[in-house]
Structure formats: structure tokens, C-alpha cells
Enzyme design. Structure first.
Site, PDB file in Angstrom:
ATOM      1  N   GLU A 112     -13.448  -2.134  -3.936  1.00 49.62           N
ATOM      2  CA  GLU A 112     -12.658  -3.235  -4.486  1.00 49.62           C
ATOM      3  C   GLU A 112     -12.005  -3.935  -3.302  1.00 49.62           C
ATOM      4  O   GLU A 112     -11.197  -3.341  -2.592  1.00 49.62           O
ATOM      5  CB  GLU A 112     -11.598  -2.713  -5.456  1.00 49.62           C
ATOM      6  CG  GLU A 112     -10.777  -3.813  -6.101  1.00 49.62           C
ATOM      7  CD  GLU A 112      -9.465  -3.296  -6.628  1.00 49.62           C
ATOM      8  OE1 GLU A 112      -8.419  -3.860  -6.275  1.00 49.62           O
ATOM      9  OE2 GLU A 112      -9.490  -2.315  -7.394  1.00 49.62           O
ATOM     10  N   CYS A 118      -3.631  -6.052  -6.681  1.00 46.78           N
ATOM     11  CA  CYS A 118      -4.964  -6.642  -6.562  1.00 46.78           C
ATOM     12  C   CYS A 118      -5.228  -7.658  -7.666  1.00 46.78           C
ATOM     13  O   CYS A 118      -6.130  -8.483  -7.544  1.00 46.78           O
ATOM     14  CB  CYS A 118      -6.028  -5.553  -6.569  1.00 46.78           C
ATOM     15  SG  CYS A 118      -5.774  -4.286  -7.822  1.00 46.78           S
TER      16      CYS A 118
END
Length: 506
Positions: free
Chosen positions: A263, A300
Site C-alpha cells: 500500500e 492513508c
């Protein structure tokens, strides 16, 4: 519970020190010394993980479920110490650390319940048809099986939920895969406490100690040797685009390439449709400011960009956002390097053609103050750097002249973890035209909410097209994440007594 500070690595059940050390850099409170990882420790941990796989990978699901629940129990038993050290190292408030601990232990328990049900194994059976012409059909079974040892890189922004016993580790252990964790140097004390909890669970249940190892700190050669070790069969990573891409390339260049589940970042754009903007401009501005600055913007899923149609409603939205951000104090960032990167990110917007400051504040040392800029749709498309992530509480308003231009902006985005539409009933047609575009851009689409906060559940997807993640078919959150560390195997004409027991109890 009394916590014994080790300052060492946990390698297959043994606390091991090395000559080289590093000192933690807490936001407040005492600093501590920790041993630095080495290539030799990586090799020892990976070999132990391979040895453990031959028992752990083939043990009953119930045994793995109990293991996950016992880890959760041991983490909860260390709650006070985790909060104390975690807040010192990261600067995060106690409430945030408590919430993250509960999320981490709830996730472990959710995965335990999920593997007990067995649905994740995707079991299938095509019965033999010996009389079929022109050729008979054989008897074929299918089941998902664990792949082997997994490497996990701890994240800087989540000392619990995406680190030592976080989503990647929990998913791998649930699948039946031993784990070697490279701890993040931003919170080594917190990582050590959680490793001790896992170690205690292993000892209580008599599991092979090679099922889990933690290697602290270490230079680039440690991460490189970990992803290239022949015993490692997959890698889980949450971090920067630059670092993640380097590790991804190393995985691909191995003699035996392996999957890298990384990620790598996202700006999580929001599209504010005209009727929603007209009726809720002030509320949307306030809500965006709150979402943008939670945790100093170090999520995020932080929504860094808002796309609006130019006009009076857009003016009200920008004014509301500015007012709300102006009232928010500076916040401590997770590390000094993250704080420097935030200042560098802001510098990209300062004195830039076509970019206007709405709220511009100075951030110093480890503190971050919110900032807000705006630009036109044309300038945004022309300058790709404006669409790159700034990790921290910085927002950009992109003002377009029409819904058609808004769709063009949507097309211009790279892959994202999330995209959001704010709409009213009269915006339905515009939303329906955006949705097919956004489906190709992100792993999660939201309507009339803000993306910060990721629910841990069966239906969650936390991933997306590159560069949000390196594998668009996977998620790092939710029960589907377990399947990253499994592979399907077919068994043809195998006697029943030789088939995996998980097939026969379906």
C-alpha cells in the site's frame, strides 16, 4: 502486567542482541536503545519460519483460531504499557492508541471466527463422471492452501493496526503462514511489547517458535535481504511510494518472483456535486477540515483533494474549510522525517503558477499546521505534481467550470484507495456518470461521508489500482485479506484419506 524492556530482536523464541544499536526518537518522554537488525538475523528468522511452516501450515483451523485469540488476549493484557510507550514514541494521543489497540485485537478475533467457518478456503468438488463421452471426467477437488513464510514491514503511521500484529501479520497467521516482521524504527518500543505478547501466546500454546520473529531497525540491506530470502513467499508492506516500489522491484527480480502486497499512498479525492455543494457548503467545509486533520493528516485515507464546480457555493465551501482549519492547532507528527516531508510537500504548492494559498501556515520541527490551497481544473491536469500525496494536513481545492470538466479531472487521477461523492437526490444523474470512472480508480467508493476510518469487516476493500497499491485484486483490511497468503490447489483422483481434512469437513 510488568513489561520487561529488551531492546533486542525476537528470533524464533529467543531475544537476540546485536553490537550495532540505534536510539529511539520519541515525541516526548525517555529515549531508549535498540539493537539494529542484520542480514544474519534475517536468515535465521526465515529459516526458522520455514521449519515452523511444516507444522503450523498444516495444523487445524481451530488451533490457528485459538492462537489469534490468545495473541489478542495478551495484547489486551499489556494495554496500559502499550498506550504509555506508544504515545511517547509517536505523539499520538492516548485515545487514539487505545482505539487502535482495540481495532487490532478485534481484527485478530474476527479473523479467528472467519477461519473457523472455512468459507475463505473456497472449497470446490467436481465429481467424477466415468461414463462421460468421449472422455470420462476425473474426480477433482479444490482448496486454498497457505503459501509459506511471509515478510511484513511495519508502518510508521499505525504502530498497532498496520505493524507487528496488524492486518498483514494477522492475515498471514490466519492463513497458516509464519511471519517475519521488520519493525518500524518510529515505534520500536511499541513493536517490542506486541512481539512479547505474540511470544507469550506461542509459549502458552506450545506452537513452534519460528512462527513469528521481529527484527528491529536495520539499514536498507536488512529489508533487501528479507524480501529476497528464498524462504519468503510473499511480502506485506504499508509505506511510501518510493520505498514500496523499490521493494516491489526486488520481489519481481528474484530468481523466484513473489507477490508484493504494497500500500503506497493515495490522495483520496472528493467530488462535491452541485446540489450538495449548494445546500451543504458550510457543513462540508467543516467536515472536510476535521477529516483532513485527524491524526495530523497521517492517514492513508486522508482526503487531500476536493473537486468543486466554480461559483458562489464553492466560495462558501472554501471559506468554511479555511475557517475550520484556522481554529486547529499544530499537531505533533509521527517522526521528524515525516515532518520534514510534510514541509517539503507544502513547498510544492508555494509560489507555484496557478496555485493560490487560502490558508498558509508555517510548520516547524516535528509540528504540523494545516494548510489549504486552490487551483483550477486546467492547471491541475497540466501539473501532475499537484495530484501527488502530501502526507499531512494539507488540502487542495480544484475548481472546475462544469460537470464535464469534473469528469475529466476524475479520469486524470492515478489509482486511489478511496474516492468520495457528496451528492443530493438531484445530483443522481451526475453521480451515475462519475461512478464508472471512479470504479476504475479506487478500491472503495463513498457517498456523503469522509474516508478516514476503515471498518474491519468482510466487505471492506483497502487497496486499489497502482500506485495506491501494487495488487489491485487484493485488500490489506478485512477478512478477504487472508486470501493474499493462500493459493489454490486441485486434487485429482486422490483417495479421500489423503485429502486435506479441511476439504472433507466442508
Amino acid at each position: 502486567m510488568t513489561f520487561t524492556r529488551h531492546g533486542r530482536h525476537l528470533i524464533a523464541g529467543a531475544w537476540v542482541s546485536t553490537e550495532a544499536t540505534f536510539r529511539s526518537e520519541p515525541a516526548h518522554g525517555p529515549s531508549h536503545m535498540f539493537s539494529v537488525g542484520s542480514v544474519d538475523l534475517v536468515d535465521r528468522a526465515c529459516e526458522a519460519a520455514e521449519e515452523a511452516f511444516w507444522t503450523y501450515g498444516y495444523c487445524p483451523r481451530e488451533s490457528r483460531a485459538i492462537f489469534l485469540e490468545t495473541i489478542a488476549e495478551e495484547i489486551d493484557a499489556r494495554a496500559d504499557t502499550i498506550v504509555e510507550i506508544g504515545t511517547q514514541e509517536t505523539g499520538l494521543p492516548p485515545g487514539r492508541l487505545t482505539g487502535e489497540r482495540v481495532r487490532t485485537t478485534d481484527q485478530l478475533r474476527l479473523f479467528a471466527a472467519h477461519i473457523r467457518k472455512g468459507d475463505y478456503l473456497d472449497r470446490r468438488h467436481d465429481r467424477a463422471i466415468p461414463e462421460r463421452q468421449p472422455l470420462p471426467r476425473p474426480d477433482i477437488w479444490l482448496i486454498e492452501r497457505p503459501i509459506g513464510p511471509v515478510a511484513v514491514f511495519g508502518a510508521s503511521n499505525f504502530p498497532l493496526a498496520f505493524s507487528t500484529a496488524g492486518g498483514d501479520t494477522a492475515a498471514a497467521l490466519a492463513a497458516g503462514c509464519p511471519v517475519v516482521v521488520k519493525g518500524h524504527s518510529a515505534h520500536p518500543g511499541c513493536g517490542e511489547i506486541v512481539a512479547e505478547a505474540i511470544h507469550t501466546a506461542i509459549s502458552r500454546l506450545g506452537i513452534h517458535p519460528g512462527v513469528f520473529s521481529l527484527i528491529q531497525g536495520g539499514r536498507r540491506d536488512v529489508g533487501t535481504s528479507l524480501v529476497q530470502h528464498p524462504r519468503i513467499k510473499a511480502v506485506g508492506f504499508t509505506g511510501s511510494l518510493l520505498g514500496g516500489r523499490a521493494l516491489f522491484d526486488l520481489c519481481a527480480q528474484r530468481p523466484e518472483p513473489i507477490p508484493f502486497f504494497g500500500e503506497l499512498g493515495s490522495v483520496n479525492p472528493m467530488f462535491l456535486l452541485p446540489s450538495a455543494l449548494d445546500s451543504r457548503a458550510e457543513a462540508l467545509g467543516k467536515g472536510w477540515a476535521e477529516s483532513l486533520t485527524i491524526g495530523a493528516g497521517q492517514f492513508c485515507t486522508n482526503p487531500g483533494i476536493a473537486v468543486v464546480v466554480n461559483g458562489a457555493a464553492a466560495d462558501r465551501f472554501v471559506a468554511s474549510t479555511r475557517m475550520a482549519l484556522a481554529d486547529i492547532r499544530e499537531q505533533t507528527m509521527l517522526t521528524n522525517s515525516i515532518a520534514r516531508a510534510y514541509r517539503d510537500g507544502q513547498a510544492r504548492f508555494q509560489n507555484r503558477d496557478g496555485v493560490t494559498p487560502v490558508l498558509e501556515r508555517v510548520s516547524q520541527e516535528r509540528q504540523a499546521s494545516p494548510n489549504l490551497y486552490q487551483t483550477t481544473g486546467r492547471q491541475f491536469v497540466a501539473d501532475h505534481s499537484l495530484s501527488e500525496e502530501v502526507f499531512g494536513p494539507l488540502g487542495l481545492v480544484v475548481r472546475v467550470e462544469s460537470l464535464e470538466e469534473m469528469r475529466s479531472i476524475a479520469m486524470s487521477f492515478d489509482g486511489q484507495l478511496t474516492v468520495t461523492i457528496h451528492m443530493e437526490g438531484s445530483d443522481r444523474e451526475a453521480a451515475s456518470e462519475l461512478l464508472p470512472i471512479l470504479e476504475r480508480k479506487a478500491g472503495r467508493i463513498l457517498i456523503n461521508s469522509f474516508p478516514t476510518g476503515v471498518e474491519v469487516c468482510d466487505a471492506m476493500v483497502h487497496g486499489g489500482p497502482y500506485p495506491a497499491s501494487t495488487n489491485f485484486g487484493a485488500t490489506s483490511v478485512g477478512t478477504l485479506s487472508i486470501r493474499r497468503f493462500l493459493r489454490p490447489i486441485s486434487y485429482q483422483n486422490i483417495p479421500k484419506d489423503l485429502l486435506p481434512k479441511d476439504l472433507l469437513d466442508s
